[in-house]
Structure formats: structure tokens, C-alpha cells
Design a protein around this motif. Structure first.
Motif, PDB file in Angstrom:
ATOM      1  N   VAL A  82       0.863  -1.195   0.000  1.00  0.00           N
ATOM      2  CA  VAL A  82       0.000   0.000   0.000  1.00  0.00           C
ATOM      3  C   VAL A  82       0.898   1.243   0.000  1.00  0.00           C
ATOM      4  CG1 VAL A  82      -1.814   1.260   1.238  1.00  0.00           C
ATOM      5  CG2 VAL A  82      -1.788  -1.247   1.312  1.00  0.00           C
ATOM      6  N   ILE A  83       1.935   1.212   0.827  1.00  0.00           N
ATOM      7  CA  ILE A  83       2.844   2.376   0.890  1.00  0.00           C
ATOM      8  C   ILE A  83       3.395   2.640  -0.507  1.00  0.00           C
ATOM      9  CG2 ILE A  83       4.940   3.351   1.901  1.00  0.00           C
ATOM     10  CD1 ILE A  83       4.662   1.343   4.221  1.00  0.00           C
ATOM     11  N   HIS A  84       3.871   1.578  -1.171  1.00  0.00           N
ATOM     12  CA  HIS A  84       4.480   1.796  -2.500  1.00  0.00           C
ATOM     13  C   HIS A  84       3.454   2.363  -3.488  1.00  0.00           C
ATOM     14  CE1 HIS A  84       7.816   1.334  -5.294  1.00  0.00           C
ATOM     15  NE2 HIS A  84       6.835   1.325  -6.172  1.00  0.00           N
ATOM     16  N   SER A  85       2.255   1.814  -3.468  1.00  0.00           N
ATOM     17  CA  SER A  85       1.222   2.266  -4.418  1.00  0.00           C
ATOM     18  C   SER A  85       0.877   3.737  -4.174  1.00  0.00           C
ATOM     19  CB  SER A  85      -0.047   1.423  -4.262  1.00  0.00           C
ATOM     20  OG  SER A  85       0.243   0.067  -4.457  1.00  0.00           O
ATOM     21  N   VAL A  86       0.706   4.108  -2.917  1.00  0.00           N
ATOM     22  CA  VAL A  86       0.306   5.486  -2.619  1.00  0.00           C
ATOM     23  C   VAL A  86       1.468   6.438  -2.931  1.00  0.00           C
ATOM     24  CG1 VAL A  86      -0.657   7.036  -0.883  1.00  0.00           C
ATOM     25  CG2 VAL A  86      -1.257   4.626  -0.827  1.00  0.00           C
ATOM     26  N   SER A  87       2.664   5.993  -2.621  1.00  0.00           N
ATOM     27  CA  SER A  87       3.846   6.808  -2.908  1.00  0.00           C
ATOM     28  C   SER A  87       3.955   7.063  -4.416  1.00  0.00           C
ATOM     29  CB  SER A  87       5.066   6.045  -2.387  1.00  0.00           C
ATOM     30  OG  SER A  87       6.236   6.698  -2.716  1.00  0.00           O
ATOM     31  N   THR A  88       3.627   6.050  -5.208  1.00  0.00           N
ATOM     32  CA  THR A  88       3.676   6.204  -6.673  1.00  0.00           C
ATOM     33  C   THR A  88       2.657   7.254  -7.127  1.00  0.00           C
ATOM     34  OG1 THR A  88       4.314   3.900  -6.934  1.00  0.00           O
ATOM     35  CG2 THR A  88       3.377   4.964  -8.870  1.00  0.00           C
ATOM     36  N   MET A  89       1.453   7.164  -6.581  1.00  0.00           N
ATOM     37  CA  MET A  89       0.415   8.132  -6.981  1.00  0.00           C
ATOM     38  C   MET A  89       0.865   9.541  -6.639  1.00  0.00           C
ATOM     39  SD  MET A  89      -3.199   6.364  -6.109  1.00  0.00           S
ATOM     40  CE  MET A  89      -3.006   4.844  -5.258  1.00  0.00           C
ATOM     41  N   ARG A  90       1.427   9.688  -5.434  1.00  0.00           N
ATOM     42  CA  ARG A  90       1.858  11.022  -4.985  1.00  0.00           C
ATOM     43  C   ARG A  90       2.971  11.568  -5.902  1.00  0.00           C
ATOM     44  NH1 ARG A  90       2.332  15.956  -4.024  1.00  0.00           N
ATOM     45  NH2 ARG A  90       4.336  16.460  -3.146  1.00  0.00           N
TER      46      ARG A  90
END
Ligand code: MFK
Ligand code: FAD
Length: 499
Positions: free
Chosen positions: A305-313
Motif C-alpha cells: 500500500v505504501i508503495h502504491s500510494v507513494s507512486t500516486m503522490r
């Protein structure tokens, strides 16, 4: 003649520029905790767009190579990584990217502090968060199931801030016969009579972070005659293995057959390898390998989840900055309503996903602190972990694909950084459980952890609080209808499930 030169998008401080994150932290963190961690987050938010980003790019441009034989034909199976990858490991130790979660100086908020740092780090680090996630999961598993020796040894290495002492760890489950359905695993663990250990033999089809010092693996228990002790996934146990001899760094009865030729996560060493009698120490009870290793899975899924959200940001940050620098049809993209609506959709997905990440991390942090945990915290965490992983993975693929288009043709060019973000996040819906498999895990959590009730309660609470906000007054009737509908669905599901 001087031709037009487009200015490149610029990445500012990734903590200070993240206005929604700053707002969210004001909402969820007590002031004293926020004030104590903020200087570090501010400093790190700057660092991740400086030396860490350069190191990540260097790792990406020089993927790991497998050297199977030396000049004299001796099998050596050496994985060579770019030096920048090793430096990223050292930085991870110094920055406390695993240790913060175990020092627990911020009590129930320690996980949020740790995961915020990894959130800032992930997209600059060429996915070094992959080995960190498995090390984090390994540390928690040892905390829960490790013997005194394991707690004195590898556990201390996993949570060390000293680069010379810091070890990373892998998680090897997947075999050719199945990654989702591990019941088909062929790897065996044969007990060595009179010794508290087993010898492990088998072929692991995907092993990421293969340069790590240790791994937690699944294998089928056999008696000393090699006869399997159980069938299906109930015959599997979890084992701790040392991949390399700590002194010589030679592989510990392991042959590496192949480096995976991957679509993304190019800097992460992922291999196919064979265990040829590697010594393993069982963790937890015999035949309980799946629930035991689930304590890693539920952590690596949050890292996902951290990686996915970091990518979006990161995509939103690049596209937003670009919109202030690119002029089309006489005005800046930042003044173009159609372009802004695309950015708004990306931002919305990012914000919803960040909220998901903060919710699940706060629950996880609370669940680890005695006196703060409760059965409803645990049930909620149990359902939100697969749900947030499956949702944010899919959204990050969508948002990063849009991110490429936002930069026009240059976004499709490798050195714009956007293709890497998409490639790296494409795997988030596959590893650590595919979307379908996690949907089944949501169902499992409803059946075995009674998680539907607290989940629907929290949705109801959120909807109620939205309906009281002034700016949403116009939609309060719709919200009340949604609350009624959710209550009705809950009733029906509970009745059907006899709960
Ligand atoms: C960048 C950040 C991310 C970094 C990623 C790192 C690199 C990638 C590494 C990997 O991809 S590692 C491999 C990941 N593999 C998976 O995620 C496997 C996906 N498959 C599943 O999750 C299957 O659902 C599962 C293997 C769990 C099915 O196993 P079973 O044994 O057929 O399931 P079953 O019988 O329903 O469950 C057995 C027990 O485990 C039950 O407990 P009981 O025996 O007490 O009833 C379950 O409740 C329990 N269990 C299963 N999943 C659980 C769990 N308990 C807690 N949490 C869970 N998630
Ligand atoms: P399968 O399980 O065969 O799935 C194939 C398809 O069937 C998927 O679409 C899946 O959603 C679907 N499916 C499966 N079961 C069901 C069902 N019951 N209902 C509906 N649909 C279903 N594994 C490790 O153990 N350690 C690692 O370090 C590791 N690193 C990896 C790194 C990368 C880059 C990649 C790509 C994978 C890595 N994996 C690792 C493996 C990964 O965890 C598996 O690929 C994943 O769990 C899926 O397993 P599988 O490939 O066998 O696909």
C-alpha cells in the motif's frame, strides 16, 4: 538559432509539498508526537529528491547480474549489484526505516512514523522498499515466534541502525506449482534426528532480494525417512534460513539458476533458485506455516500500500509541477480546466488511498501496543489490510498511466522517470497476493475474524461525519440513503452467514 527549451518538472521537498499529508497528520497525530517527528520528516523529504533519488536511478540503470561460474569453471553463483544498491541499504539502516517500528519510541504512532519515511523513500529508491518490507515482516515474525537465539541474532540485525550490522531478509513462498495456492509446494524439510533443525530441499521460482542474508520460507515437513508429514497447506511449516555464511558470504547449500528478466523493479535482484539441503529452523508449530508466515504477509501487504500510494503522490507531484511550466494554446496547463480535471481525478485517488494507508497503519501500530489493542482493532486491521492492498495497487497503475500522458510524449520517454513509476507499480497487484486472491482473503477475514461488523461501523461513522460537514450539506440525503443501504446489506449478509 536558439530553439524553444521546455523546463523540466521539478520535484520539491516531498514532505513539505504534500499538503494533504500535512493536513492529515494534523488530524490524526497528537501535537507532541507530530512536533517530535516533523523535523526528521522535513529533512528526509528533501533527501529523497537528492542523493537517494540519484542512487535509485543508478541502481535502476545497472540491474543485478548473475555470474554463475568463475574463470576456471567453478560454480560460484554470485549476484553483482550496483554499488548504489548497497548504499541504499546502508541509508535504510541509518534512517531507521525498519528500526523505528521496533524501537517504538512513539508508542502506537511508531508505525506511522516508520511508514511515512518509507512512503517518502519508496519511489526514489528503485524499490529498495521491497527488501525492507520483507525484513520488517521477518522482524515481526521473529518477535512473535522466534527462539531466544533468533531474537539475540537475526532479529537484532534486522532492526539495527548500524549499516555494518544491518541485515535484510527475504520471503520465499512461490514455487512453479503455485504462488497463490501454496498447498502444492514441493519443497521439503527433513528433520535431522537429535538436532533442532531440518534440511531443506526444493526449487523456489520467485525469490526477491536474493542478496539478503536470511529468508523465511515455506517447506513441507518430512520425517527422517523423507516421508511427508501432512498434506496440502496443512503440511507446510515456516522456516528461518541463512542464505549466506555470515563470514565468507558463500551461499549456504543454494544454487541460483536464473535472474528474472522483469518488466519493472529492475534494480531488485529476483531469482529462481534451488535449496540443496540448506539448514532451516522451524518457526511456530509444525504444519502451521501459512498462518505463521501470514504475520509477514500482512506487513508486506501494508508496504505494498505504501508503495502504491507513494507512486500516486510522485505522479501527481510531477504532473502538477509540469502544469505550471507548460504552455498550450496560449496559456499554462495549470489554467486549463480540462487538464485540471485530469489532475483533480488523480489527486482524488491519491488522497483516498493515502487515507486508506493512514487508517491501516494506525490500526497496525495500535494492535502491537499492549493496552491499546482490542478485538475490534484487530478485526478491522484484518479486513483493511487486503482491501487497501488490492484497491491502492489497481489505482496506482491507473494513476501512473495517466501520469505518463500528463507529460505528453516526453512522459513516455524513459528518462522522464514516469515509465519507471508505472513499471514498478504494475507488480503491486500481483506480488503479495493478486487482486482475486486478496478478495478471497477479505472474505476469509469476514468469516474467521468477524470483521464485517467493525468495518461497516467505521463506514457508517465516516458517512455520518461527512454528512455534518457544511460543504457537503447538499448531499446529506444521499449519504443518509447510503447509510440505510449499508445497514440493510450488513443485515442480509449476517443473516446469510448465520452470524
Ligand atoms: C514494495 C512493497 C511490497 C514488497 C513486496 C515484496 C516482494 C514480493 C514477495 C512476494 O510476493 S512473497 C509471496 C506472496 N505470496 C502470497 O501472498 C500468497 C498468496 N496466496 C494467499 O494469500 C492464499 O490465500 C494462501 C496462501 C494464504 C492460502 O493458503 P491456504 O492454506 O490454502 O488457506 P487457508 O486454508 O484458508 O488458511 C490457512 C490458515 O491461514 C487459516 O488459519 P486456521 O488454520 O487457523 O483456520 C487462515 O485463517 C490463515 N490465514 C490465511 N491468510 C491469512 C491468515 N491468517 C492471517 N492473515 C492472513 N492474511
Ligand atoms: P497463480 O497463482 O497461478 O495465478 C494466476 C492467475 O490466477 C492470477 O490472475 C490470479 O489472480 C488467478 N487466481 C489464482 N487463484 C484464484 C482463485 N482462487 N480465484 C480466482 N482467480 C485466481 N514470491 C515469493 O514467494 N517471494 C518473492 O520474493 C517474490 N518476488 C516476486 C517478484 C516479482 C517481480 C514477481 C512478479 C513475483 C514475485 N513473487 C515472489 C511471486 C508472487 O508472489 C506470485 O507471482 C503471486 O503470488 C501469484 O502467483 P503465481 O505467479 O503462481 O500465479
Amino acid at each position: 538559432k536558439e530553439y524553444f527549451q521546455q523546463q523540466a518538472p521539478h520535484l520539491g521537498n516531498q514532505y513539505l509539498d504534500d499538503t494533504y499529508l500535512l493536513e492529515t497528520l494534523k488530524r490524526v497525530l497528537p501535537n507532541n508526537i507530530r512536533e517530535s517527528i516533523e523535523p526528521d520528516l522535513r529533512r528526509f523529504g528533501d533527501r529523497v529528491v537528492k542523493d537517494i533519488l540519484e542512487l535509485g536511478r543508478a541502481s535502476e540503470n545497472n540491474s543485478p547480474k548473475l555470474i554463475q561460474y568463475d574463470a576456471w569453471g567453478k560454480r560460484i553463483d554470485k549476484i553483482v549489484v550496483d554499488e548504489s544498491w548497497n548504499i541504499l541499504k546502508d541509508i535504510s539502516a541509518q534512517e531507521g526505516l525498519v528500526s523505528i517500528g521496533y524501537e517504538r519510541k512513539q508508542q502506537e504512532y511508531s508505525r506511522l512514523y516508520q511508514y511515512l519515511k518509507i512512503y517518502l523513500f519508496a519511489c526514489s529508491s528503485a524499490v529498495f522498499d521491497c527488501p525492507l518490507s520483507m525484513t520488517d515482516g521477518g522482524a515481526r515474525l521473529l518477535e512473535l515466534h522466534g527462539s531466544k537465539d533468533l531474537l539475540e541474532g537475526p532479529y537484532k540485525h534486522f532492526i539495527s541502525r548500524d549499516p555494518k550490522q544491518f541485515w535484510t531478509s527475504g520471503q520465499w513462498m512461490t514455487e512453479k506449482s503455485g504462488g497463490s495456492d501454496v498447498a502444492n509446494s514441493e519443497t521439503t524439510a527433513t528433520e535431522v534426528l537429535g538436532k533442532n533443525m531440518s534440511t531443506i530441499e526444493g526449487y523456489k521460482y520467485f525469490t526477491s532480494a536474493t542478496t539478503s542474508q536470511t529468508a523465511i520460507i515455506l517447506a513441507r515437513d518430512c520425517d527422517s525417512n523423507g516421508k511427508p508429514c501432512g498434506e496440502g497447506s496443512r503440511g507446510l511449516s515456516a522456516f528461518y534460513i541463512q542464505i549466506r555464511d555470515p563470514q565468507t558470504q558463500d551461499l549456504n547449500k543454494i544454487k541460483i539458476h536464473k535472474m528474472k528478466n522483469k518488466f519493472g523493479t529492475k534494480a531488485v535482484p529476483t531469482a529462481e533458485l534451488e535449496l540443496l539441503g540448506t539448514p532451516g529452523l522451524r518457526l511456530g508449530p509444525k504444519g502451521r506455516g501459512v498462518p505463521v508466515i501470514a504475520s509477514i504477509l500482512n506487513i508486506t501487504r501494508i508496504h505494498n500500500v505504501i508503495h502504491s500510494v507513494s507512486t500516486m503522490r510522485r505522479c501527481v507531484a510531477l504532473a502538477r509541477d509540469f502544469s505550471h511550466r507548460r504552455v498550450v494554446f496560449g496559456s499554462k496547463l495549470s489554467e486549463n480546466l480540462l487538464y485540471l480535471s485530469t489532475l483533480a481525478e488523480m489527486e482524488l485517488e491519491f488522497r483516498a488511498s493515502l487515507q486508506f494507508l493512514v487508517d491501516v497503519t494506525l490500526l497496525f501500530g495500535r494492535s502491537e501496543i499492549a493496552g491499546k489493542s482490542s478485538s475490534s482493532t484487530d478485526s478491522l486491521l484484518r479486513i483493511l489490510t487486503p482491501l487497501s492492498k488490492l484497491y491502492t495497487a489497481k489505482q496506482s497503475i491507473k494513476v501512473s498511466s495517466e501520469g505518463i500522458e500528463c507529460l505528453g510524449g516526453t512522459g513516455y520517454m524513459e528518462d522522464s522517470d514516469m515509465p519507471r513509476l508505472l513499471r514498478d507499480t504494475q507488480v503491486t497487484s500481483i506480488w503479495e497476493g493478486t487482486t482475486n486472491v486478496l478478495s478471497m482473503d477479505v472474505w476469509r477475514s469476514i468469516k474467521t475474524n468477524n470483521s464485517l461488523k467493525p468495518f461497516l461501523e467505521i463506514i457508517n461513522q465516516r458517512l455520518q461525519s461527512v454528512s455534518t460537514l457544511k460543504q457537503f450539506q447538499f448531499s446529506s440525503a444521499i449519504i443518509q440513503d447510503s447509510v440505510k443501504l449499508i445497514n440493510e446489506i450488513t443485515k442480509q449478509v449476517m443473516e446469510q452467514m448465520d452470524m
